[in-house]
Design a protein around this motif. Sequence first.
Motif, PDB file in Angstrom:
ATOM      1  N   SER A  35       0.836  -1.195   0.000  1.00 30.70           N
ATOM      2  CA  SER A  35       0.000   0.000   0.000  1.00 30.70           C
ATOM      3  C   SER A  35       0.877   1.253   0.000  1.00 30.70           C
ATOM      4  O   SER A  35       1.559   1.523   0.986  1.00 30.70           O
ATOM      5  CB  SER A  35      -0.885   0.006   1.242  1.00 30.70           C
ATOM      6  N   PRO A  36       0.849   2.037  -1.085  1.00 34.76           N
ATOM      7  CA  PRO A  36       1.639   3.271  -1.109  1.00 34.76           C
ATOM      8  C   PRO A  36       1.261   4.240   0.021  1.00 34.76           C
ATOM      9  O   PRO A  36       2.107   4.996   0.495  1.00 34.76           O
ATOM     10  CB  PRO A  36       1.334   3.874  -2.475  1.00 34.76           C
ATOM     11  N   ALA A  37       0.010   4.180   0.483  1.00 34.93           N
ATOM     12  CA  ALA A  37      -0.435   5.094   1.540  1.00 34.93           C
ATOM     13  C   ALA A  37       0.339   4.887   2.837  1.00 34.93           C
ATOM     14  O   ALA A  37       0.581   5.834   3.573  1.00 34.93           O
ATOM     15  CB  ALA A  37      -1.928   4.928   1.779  1.00 34.93           C
ATOM     16  N   GLY A  38       0.741   3.661   3.146  1.00 40.75           N
ATOM     17  CA  GLY A  38       1.468   3.403   4.386  1.00 40.75           C
ATOM     18  C   GLY A  38       2.926   3.087   4.154  1.00 40.75           C
ATOM     19  O   GLY A  38       3.586   2.554   5.045  1.00 40.75           O
ATOM     20  N   SER A  39       3.421   3.361   2.955  1.00 39.85           N
ATOM     21  CA  SER A  39       4.783   2.987   2.591  1.00 39.85           C
ATOM     22  C   SER A  39       5.581   4.187   2.109  1.00 39.85           C
ATOM     23  O   SER A  39       4.998   5.200   1.719  1.00 39.85           O
ATOM     24  CB  SER A  39       4.747   1.941   1.459  1.00 39.85           C
ATOM     25  N   SER A  40       6.887   4.049   2.117  1.00 37.53           N
ATOM     26  CA  SER A  40       7.753   5.088   1.556  1.00 37.53           C
ATOM     27  C   SER A  40       9.029   4.433   1.046  1.00 37.53           C
ATOM     28  O   SER A  40       9.508   3.461   1.622  1.00 37.53           O
ATOM     29  CB  SER A  40       8.098   6.158   2.597  1.00 37.53           C
ATOM     30  N   ALA A  56      12.804  10.683  -2.733  1.00 43.18           N
ATOM     31  CA  ALA A  56      11.875   9.567  -2.553  1.00 43.18           C
ATOM     32  C   ALA A  56      11.111   9.344  -3.845  1.00 43.18           C
ATOM     33  O   ALA A  56      11.058  10.218  -4.712  1.00 43.18           O
ATOM     34  CB  ALA A  56      10.904   9.867  -1.413  1.00 43.18           C
ATOM     35  N   PHE A  57      10.499   8.182  -3.942  1.00 45.40           N
ATOM     36  CA  PHE A  57       9.610   7.874  -5.053  1.00 45.40           C
ATOM     37  C   PHE A  57       8.181   7.921  -4.544  1.00 45.40           C
ATOM     38  O   PHE A  57       7.858   7.285  -3.546  1.00 45.40           O
ATOM     39  CB  PHE A  57       9.917   6.490  -5.625  1.00 45.40           C
ATOM     40  N   ALA A  58       7.342   8.642  -5.255  1.00 48.21           N
ATOM     41  CA  ALA A  58       5.955   8.784  -4.840  1.00 48.21           C
ATOM     42  C   ALA A  58       5.060   7.701  -5.412  1.00 48.21           C
ATOM     43  O   ALA A  58       3.979   7.440  -4.876  1.00 48.21           O
ATOM     44  CB  ALA A  58       5.425  10.160  -5.253  1.00 48.21           C
ATOM     45  N   SER A  59       5.467   7.049  -6.495  1.00 45.07           N
ATOM     46  CA  SER A  59       4.608   6.076  -7.160  1.00 45.07           C
ATOM     47  C   SER A  59       5.318   4.727  -7.304  1.00 45.07           C
ATOM     48  O   SER A  59       6.396   4.645  -7.902  1.00 45.07           O
ATOM     49  CB  SER A  59       4.193   6.610  -8.533  1.00 45.07           C
ATOM     50  N   PHE A  60       4.695   3.696  -6.744  1.00 42.21           N
ATOM     51  CA  PHE A  60       5.224   2.336  -6.814  1.00 42.21           C
ATOM     52  C   PHE A  60       4.092   1.363  -6.496  1.00 42.21           C
ATOM     53  O   PHE A  60       3.044   1.759  -5.993  1.00 42.21           O
ATOM     54  CB  PHE A  60       6.394   2.142  -5.849  1.00 42.21           C
ATOM     55  N   ILE A  78       8.294  -5.774  -6.739  1.00 44.10           N
ATOM     56  CA  ILE A  78       8.062  -4.332  -6.603  1.00 44.10           C
ATOM     57  C   ILE A  78       8.366  -3.649  -7.930  1.00 44.10           C
ATOM     58  O   ILE A  78       9.349  -3.957  -8.591  1.00 44.10           O
ATOM     59  CB  ILE A  78       8.936  -3.722  -5.496  1.00 44.10           C
ATOM     60  N   THR A  79       7.508  -2.708  -8.262  1.00 38.54           N
ATOM     61  CA  THR A  79       7.721  -1.870  -9.443  1.00 38.54           C
ATOM     62  C   THR A  79       7.720  -0.423  -8.990  1.00 38.54           C
ATOM     63  O   THR A  79       6.778   0.014  -8.315  1.00 38.54           O
ATOM     64  CB  THR A  79       6.612  -2.098 -10.498  1.00 38.54           C
ATOM     65  N   ILE A  80       8.763   0.309  -9.355  1.00 39.34           N
ATOM     66  CA  ILE A  80       8.874   1.740  -9.029  1.00 39.34           C
ATOM     67  C   ILE A  80       8.772   2.518 -10.335  1.00 39.34           C
ATOM     68  O   ILE A  80       9.330   2.119 -11.356  1.00 39.34           O
ATOM     69  CB  ILE A  80      10.222   2.049  -8.356  1.00 39.34           C
ATOM     70  N   PHE A  81       8.092   3.649 -10.278  1.00 36.41           N
ATOM     71  CA  PHE A  81       7.935   4.507 -11.441  1.00 36.41           C
ATOM     72  C   PHE A  81       8.855   5.721 -11.274  1.00 36.41           C
ATOM     73  O   PHE A  81       8.550   6.637 -10.503  1.00 36.41           O
ATOM     74  CB  PHE A  81       6.466   4.906 -11.604  1.00 36.41           C
ATOM     75  N   PRO A  82      10.016   5.732 -11.972  1.00 39.91           N
ATOM     76  CA  PRO A  82      11.020   6.782 -11.767  1.00 39.91           C
ATOM     77  C   PRO A  82      10.531   8.187 -12.115  1.00 39.91           C
ATOM     78  O   PRO A  82      11.100   9.169 -11.629  1.00 39.91           O
ATOM     79  CB  PRO A  82      12.187   6.358 -12.651  1.00 39.91           C
ATOM     80  N   GLU A  83       9.481   8.299 -12.889  1.00 37.89           N
ATOM     81  CA  GLU A  83       8.907   9.623 -13.194  1.00 37.89           C
ATOM     82  C   GLU A  83       8.435  10.312 -11.913  1.00 37.89           C
ATOM     83  O   GLU A  83       8.345  11.536 -11.844  1.00 37.89           O
ATOM     84  CB  GLU A  83       7.745   9.463 -14.182  1.00 37.89           C
ATOM     85  N   PRO A 108      10.212   3.472 -18.147  1.00 42.66           N
ATOM     86  CA  PRO A 108       9.223   3.968 -17.194  1.00 42.66           C
ATOM     87  C   PRO A 108       9.088   3.155 -15.904  1.00 42.66           C
ATOM     88  O   PRO A 108       8.369   3.582 -14.994  1.00 42.66           O
ATOM     89  CB  PRO A 108       7.924   3.941 -17.989  1.00 42.66           C
ATOM     90  N   GLU A 109       9.763   2.002 -15.822  1.00 38.87           N
ATOM     91  CA  GLU A 109       9.636   1.177 -14.625  1.00 38.87           C
ATOM     92  C   GLU A 109      11.002   0.665 -14.160  1.00 38.87           C
ATOM     93  O   GLU A 109      11.871   0.369 -14.979  1.00 38.87           O
ATOM     94  CB  GLU A 109       8.751  -0.046 -14.890  1.00 38.87           C
ATOM     95  N   ILE A 110      11.124   0.546 -12.863  1.00 38.47           N
ATOM     96  CA  ILE A 110      12.245  -0.143 -12.234  1.00 38.47           C
ATOM     97  C   ILE A 110      11.616  -1.312 -11.496  1.00 38.47           C
ATOM     98  O   ILE A 110      10.667  -1.127 -10.729  1.00 38.47           O
ATOM     99  CB  ILE A 110      12.996   0.783 -11.260  1.00 38.47           C
ATOM    100  N   GLN A 111      12.144  -2.501 -11.726  1.00 39.72           N
ATOM    101  CA  GLN A 111      11.522  -3.690 -11.139  1.00 39.72           C
ATOM    102  C   GLN A 111      12.490  -4.463 -10.263  1.00 39.72           C
ATOM    103  O   GLN A 111      13.671  -4.574 -10.575  1.00 39.72           O
ATOM    104  CB  GLN A 111      10.999  -4.608 -12.239  1.00 39.72           C
ATOM    105  N   PHE A 112      11.926  -5.009  -9.195  1.00 36.75           N
ATOM    106  CA  PHE A 112      12.680  -5.903  -8.320  1.00 36.75           C
ATOM    107  C   PHE A 112      11.851  -7.173  -8.160  1.00 36.75           C
ATOM    108  O   PHE A 112      10.672  -7.117  -7.823  1.00 36.75           O
ATOM    109  CB  PHE A 112      12.931  -5.274  -6.956  1.00 36.75           C
ATOM    110  N   ARG A 113      12.485  -8.322  -8.387  1.00 32.25           N
ATOM    111  CA  ARG A 113      11.843  -9.629  -8.253  1.00 32.25           C
ATOM    112  C   ARG A 113      12.741 -10.487  -7.369  1.00 32.25           C
ATOM    113  O   ARG A 113      13.887 -10.773  -7.727  1.00 32.25           O
ATOM    114  CB  ARG A 113      11.655 -10.309  -9.619  1.00 32.25           C
ATOM    115  N   SER A 114      12.229 -10.902  -6.239  1.00 31.93           N
ATOM    116  CA  SER A 114      13.057 -11.682  -5.312  1.00 31.93           C
ATOM    117  C   SER A 114      13.382 -13.050  -5.887  1.00 31.93           C
ATOM    118  O   SER A 114      12.606 -13.632  -6.638  1.00 31.93           O
ATOM    119  CB  SER A 114      12.344 -11.833  -3.969  1.00 31.93           C
TER     120      SER A 114
END
Length: 191
Positions: A35-40, A56-60, A78-83, A108-114
Amino acid sequence: MVARMFGFAAVATCLAMPVFAAVALSDAAGSYTISPAGSSIRFSVGKAGGGGLAGAFASFKGSIRIDNSNVGRSQVNITIFPESVGTGQGRVDAFLRSDAVFDAANNPEIQFRSTSVRRIGETSALVTGRLTARGKTFSEKFTAELAGLKAGTIKFHVTGKVLRSRYGMDVGTPIYSNVVDFDMTLTGRRG
């Protein structure tokens, strides 16, 4: 850089959850949506002589799956949107989005896959995974510490260091450090 950090944080979150001493693994097991609302997802890069850059990244978005029978099979995506990068300085933000750093228009995306999760303490885990940024993929590691589990919500504090040069983001070195420090809070909601 930030994407790497975000990716590590997600994996670390998955690892830390099953390790929380006061919580049975069966209580934490299941699938969670970050949840982006409770995450940073915060990052910093040091500078020679002091100071540096923080943002910080605001959108992920992302998901965490905790395996009840085998913590090592747990997964973090996790996917982060560098924009969405923000430092509080418009010119710096535009530079970070440009092709000199994130190249957000073409990537447009940065991805992390465990790929693995391993307990390293009573409430902590080491999450290893594949971080992809600017078309380059490398294995990265993050440490996740379980910060809480309550009413279908899980929270992790995730930290890690990523070398930005591996992803073609080494502009400004050696004045600015090659090491990006990530400090993330990831909150997942069961469902």
